[in-house]
Write a protein that holds these residues in place. Structure first.
Motif, PDB file in Angstrom:
ATOM      1  N   GLY A 389       0.798  -1.215   0.000  1.00 10.93           N
ATOM      2  CA  GLY A 389       0.000   0.000   0.000  1.00 10.93           C
ATOM      3  C   GLY A 389       0.831   1.265   0.000  1.00 10.93           C
ATOM      4  N   VAL A 390       2.012   1.222   0.622  1.00  5.54           N
ATOM      5  CA  VAL A 390       2.843   2.422   0.642  1.00  5.54           C
ATOM      6  C   VAL A 390       3.350   2.750  -0.761  1.00  5.54           C
ATOM      7  N   VAL A 391       3.575   1.732  -1.600  1.00  8.89           N
ATOM      8  CA  VAL A 391       4.004   1.965  -2.985  1.00  8.89           C
ATOM      9  C   VAL A 391       2.845   2.521  -3.805  1.00  8.89           C
ATOM     10  N   VAL A 392       1.650   1.952  -3.622  1.00  9.68           N
ATOM     11  CA  VAL A 392       0.469   2.475  -4.301  1.00  9.68           C
ATOM     12  C   VAL A 392       0.227   3.923  -3.891  1.00  9.68           C
ATOM     13  N   GLY A 393       0.357   4.208  -2.600  1.00  9.18           N
ATOM     14  CA  GLY A 393       0.176   5.568  -2.125  1.00  9.18           C
ATOM     15  C   GLY A 393       1.191   6.526  -2.722  1.00  9.18           C
ATOM     16  N   PHE A 394       2.454   6.108  -2.761  1.00 10.28           N
ATOM     17  CA  PHE A 394       3.490   6.954  -3.354  1.00 10.28           C
ATOM     18  C   PHE A 394       3.235   7.185  -4.842  1.00 10.28           C
ATOM     19  N   VAL A 413      -8.872  10.529  -4.855  1.00 12.85           N
ATOM     20  CA  VAL A 413      -7.574   9.845  -4.951  1.00 12.85           C
ATOM     21  C   VAL A 413      -7.464   8.755  -3.888  1.00 12.85           C
ATOM     22  N   LEU A 414      -7.920   9.038  -2.681  1.00  9.27           N
ATOM     23  CA  LEU A 414      -7.887   8.037  -1.616  1.00  9.27           C
ATOM     24  C   LEU A 414      -8.776   6.844  -1.953  1.00  9.27           C
ATOM     25  N   VAL A 415      -9.978   7.121  -2.441  1.00 13.18           N
ATOM     26  CA  VAL A 415     -10.890   6.045  -2.819  1.00 13.18           C
ATOM     27  C   VAL A 415     -10.286   5.209  -3.946  1.00 13.18           C
ATOM     28  N   PHE A 416      -9.667   5.868  -4.917  1.00 12.64           N
ATOM     29  CA  PHE A 416      -9.038   5.138  -6.015  1.00 12.64           C
ATOM     30  C   PHE A 416      -7.909   4.244  -5.516  1.00 12.64           C
ATOM     31  N   ALA A 417      -7.161   4.719  -4.512  1.00 10.82           N
ATOM     32  CA  ALA A 417      -6.102   3.883  -3.930  1.00 10.82           C
ATOM     33  C   ALA A 417      -6.683   2.614  -3.321  1.00 10.82           C
ATOM     34  N   TYR A 418      -7.804   2.746  -2.636  1.00 12.18           N
ATOM     35  CA  TYR A 418      -8.459   1.559  -2.083  1.00 12.18           C
ATOM     36  C   TYR A 418      -8.884   0.607  -3.197  1.00 12.18           C
ATOM     37  N   VAL A 419      -9.409   1.152  -4.293  1.00 11.47           N
ATOM     38  CA  VAL A 419      -9.843   0.315  -5.415  1.00 11.47           C
ATOM     39  C   VAL A 419      -8.650  -0.436  -6.002  1.00 11.47           C
ATOM     40  N   VAL A 420      -7.539   0.274  -6.192  1.00 14.67           N
ATOM     41  CA  VAL A 420      -6.337  -0.367  -6.737  1.00 14.67           C
ATOM     42  C   VAL A 420      -5.871  -1.499  -5.830  1.00 14.67           C
ATOM     43  N   ARG A 421      -5.895  -1.265  -4.532  1.00 16.68           N
ATOM     44  CA  ARG A 421      -5.385  -2.255  -3.580  1.00 16.68           C
ATOM     45  C   ARG A 421      -6.286  -3.478  -3.454  1.00 16.68           C
ATOM     46  N   PHE A 422      -7.608  -3.262  -3.450  1.00 18.72           N
ATOM     47  CA  PHE A 422      -8.504  -4.335  -3.037  1.00 18.72           C
ATOM     48  C   PHE A 422      -9.507  -4.764  -4.109  1.00 18.72           C
ATOM     49  N   LEU A 423      -9.346  -4.277  -5.329  1.00 17.37           N
ATOM     50  CA  LEU A 423     -10.225  -4.689  -6.429  1.00 17.37           C
ATOM     51  C   LEU A 423     -10.268  -6.208  -6.620  1.00 17.37           C
ATOM     52  N   PRO A 424      -9.139  -6.938  -6.515  1.00 16.33           N
ATOM     53  CA  PRO A 424      -9.202  -8.393  -6.710  1.00 16.33           C
ATOM     54  C   PRO A 424     -10.172  -9.109  -5.771  1.00 16.33           C
ATOM     55  N   ALA A 484      -1.157   2.733   5.376  1.00 17.17           N
ATOM     56  CA  ALA A 484      -0.136   3.493   4.662  1.00 17.17           C
ATOM     57  C   ALA A 484      -0.742   4.400   3.592  1.00 17.17           C
ATOM     58  N   ALA A 485      -1.586   3.842   2.720  1.00 16.39           N
ATOM     59  CA  ALA A 485      -2.186   4.645   1.661  1.00 16.39           C
ATOM     60  C   ALA A 485      -3.072   5.752   2.230  1.00 16.39           C
ATOM     61  N   THR A 486      -3.756   5.469   3.340  1.00 19.48           N
ATOM     62  CA  THR A 486      -4.618   6.482   3.954  1.00 19.48           C
ATOM     63  C   THR A 486      -3.800   7.634   4.506  1.00 19.48           C
TER      64      THR A 486
END
Length: 541
Positions: A389-394, A413-424, A484-486
């Motif tokens: 998540g820290v890489v996705v956040g960066f 942007v925060l919501v999109f980070a969650y989507v990227v991380r947990f879409l699977p 981390a992303a949050t």
């Protein structure tokens, strides 16, 4: 005329089907590209670093130390998780251990406690100024061994990740054909010899799958090493990112991604080896229950000790601090407000809804498409889940600052980070539900003149809705816990449960963290209900 009409209708239906498949592929491809954007931007940031600067950072002594710290942490946590998870799985699945049903649930429950809350509790209990130190001070004990560093990080992460190995190993044990074990016993193998020669090879894929989850979680975890003051890539990337040192953050992110790929490749080789060397024709017979004899009650001490450390200690510490206040730190900056919980729920709910919408084209194309290319967008969506998540956040922070400054500091942007991380999580449950729907049902609706979208909405969607709801629930609950992303992407002034817990933890205002931590654990416990609702745990006393 009568002959040509059906032919022309078939041609029109086929052409419309081709167009619909193309549109679906474009939608799925767009989602996959969007999910890959943070990683691609990280690669671009690393490429923009001058070559001499790149090698200067790469070959520094501190970089090597951080690399070794990260590798040692991952290996130690994974090994200890296997040493705890596999015996617990065997005890609860194949022995006459008392209260097996209870111990099965207790062994899985540590997953509901976020590891950074576990680290917070362990520091509060065993730190230099913790509960244990205070209790021993009147006895003349002035100093206790430090919980900080590698040892504390390994203990905490192992206690809250071993259930991955436990669950996957136990599922493998319950699916083993007992006739193969009995056949080995008839060849004069002892119970231990039969386990080593017959059972253990069949457990390799399950153990490897659980170990992979543990390794990826450990590699991506930021909160526990940061609280334990142990320098690994996630902690350093966060520090460098907040300090605007893009060159360090991008290079360390690339190294972290490389380690992730190495772990994935190692797991795939172990799993293939297990599948090829341990294939059996599975039946319905279960292996006989192993009688523990005089060790039956003694064996309960092992799961009880694990449950005490992982499940009893964190809530006990939080309830202890609940009645305490820190007036010197009290104020607007550390006062808890229920608005923070609402912010967490809002962001996580938006992420769950967006993930479901993005998962539908990916899952449907993968389940119903023809050829290997149909599953490519779905496979691409798993990259964000594997990348820390820290890489996705960066990566998203870099995108927002350089490509879309109008989105910088926004909730989107925060919501999109969650989507990227947990879409699977949404893709997996939706795809499995779609595969259970007979394709002829949709074709029947199409032959009745229903447009494709109407046919999908009326026929397929109601049947796959349980999988969609389960995926949305998983995305919601994991987004609630993402740290981390949050921390990197939350809008200014937008505090959530995890950011508030992190803030007061850094200020050592432990009493202020008790309520939000307990609330977060309670909400996280819902994830176990989702798991238990979708999986079968056949436990008989």
């Amino acid at each position: 005329m009568s002959v040509s009409d059906p032919v022309s209708r078939r041609i029109k239906r086929r052409s419309r089907g081709d167009v619909q498949t193309l549109v679906l592929a474009l939608l799925a491809g767009s989602v996959a590209v969007a999910v890959l954007t943070p990683l691609l931007w990280v690669l671009n940031s690393a490429r923009s670093v001058p070559l001499d600067r790149f090698f200067d950072i790469l070959f520094r002594r501190t970089t090597l130390d951080i690399f070794l710290n990260t590798v040692v942490l991952v290996v130690a946590v994974t090994a200890l998780s296997v040493l705890i998870g596999v015996p617990l799985a065997v005890l609860t699945a194949q022995t006459d251990l008392p209260f097996r049903r209870l111990f099965t649930v207790l062994a899985a429950l540590p997953l509901v406690v976020p590891s950074y809350i576990g680290a917070f509790a362990f520091v509060s209990a065993f730190g230099p100024r913790g509960e244990l130190a205070d209790a021993l001070a009147p006895l003349g004990v002035e100093q206790i061994p430090s919980i900080y560093g590698l040892v504390g990080s390994v203990i905490v992460l192992t206690l809250f990740t071993y259930p991955y190995v436990f669950l996957t190993t136990r599922a493998s044990l319950l699916s083993i054909d007992g006739r193969t074990v009995e056949a080995a016993r008839t060849l004069n193998h002892t119970r231990l010899g039969a386990f080593r020669r017959v059972t253990l090879p069949q457990l390799k894929p399950g153990i490897a799958a659980g170990a992979l989850l543990v390794a990826l979680y450990t590699l991506s975890d930021f909160g526990t090493p940061a609280i334990m003051q142990f320098d690994v890539f996630t902690r350093i990337i966060y520090v460098r990112t907040t300090a605007r040192q893009v060159d360090f953050a991008s290079i360390f992110s690339i190294l972290l991604v490389v380690l992730t790929v190495v772990i994935l490749l190692a797991e795939s080789r172990i799993e293939r080896g297990g599948e090829t060397s341990a294939y059996v024709n599975r039946g319905t017979d279960r292996p006989g229950v192993v009688r523990l004899g005089r060790w039956r009650w003694v064996a309960t001490l092992f799961p009880l000790a694990v449950a005490a450390l992982a499940l009893a200690l964190p809530p006990a510490i939080l309830f202890t601090w609940l009645g305490r206040s820190t007036p010197e730190l009290a104020g607007a900056a550390v006062d808890f407000r229920w608005e923070f919980a609402w912010n967490s729920v809002t962001a996580s709910a938006l992420a769950a809804g967006a993930s479901v919408l993005a998962a539908l084209p990916l899952a449907y194309l993968s389940a119903r498409g023809d050829g290997r290319l149909s599953s490519l967008p779905e496979r691409a969506s798993y990259v964000g889940y594997a990348v820390p998540g820290v890489v996705v956040g960066f990566g998203l922070l870099s995108v927002a600052l350089n490509a879309t400054p109008f989105l910088y500091g926004s909730l989107a942007v925060l919501v999109f980070a969650y989507v990227v991380r947990f879409l699977p999580q949404a893709v997996g449950t939706t795809r499995s539900s779609i595969l259970q729907v007979d394709p002829q049902l949709l074709e029947a609706a199409r032959t009745l003149g229903k447009p494709p979208l109407v046919a999908f909405r009326k026929v397929v969607l109601p049947l796959v809705m349980p999988g969609i709801v389960a995926g949305a629930a998983l995305v919601f609950l994991t987004s609630m816990k993402e740290l981390a992303a949050t921390l990197l992407l939350r809008p200014f002034g937008f505090e959530t449960l995890v950011t508030y817990i992190w803030q007061v933890q850094e200020a050592a205002a432990y009493g202020q963290a008790a309520v939000p931590a307990l609330v977060l654990i309670g909400i996280s416990a819902l994830s176990m209900l989702v798991i238990l609702g979708r999986e079968r745990y056949d436990v008989k006393e």
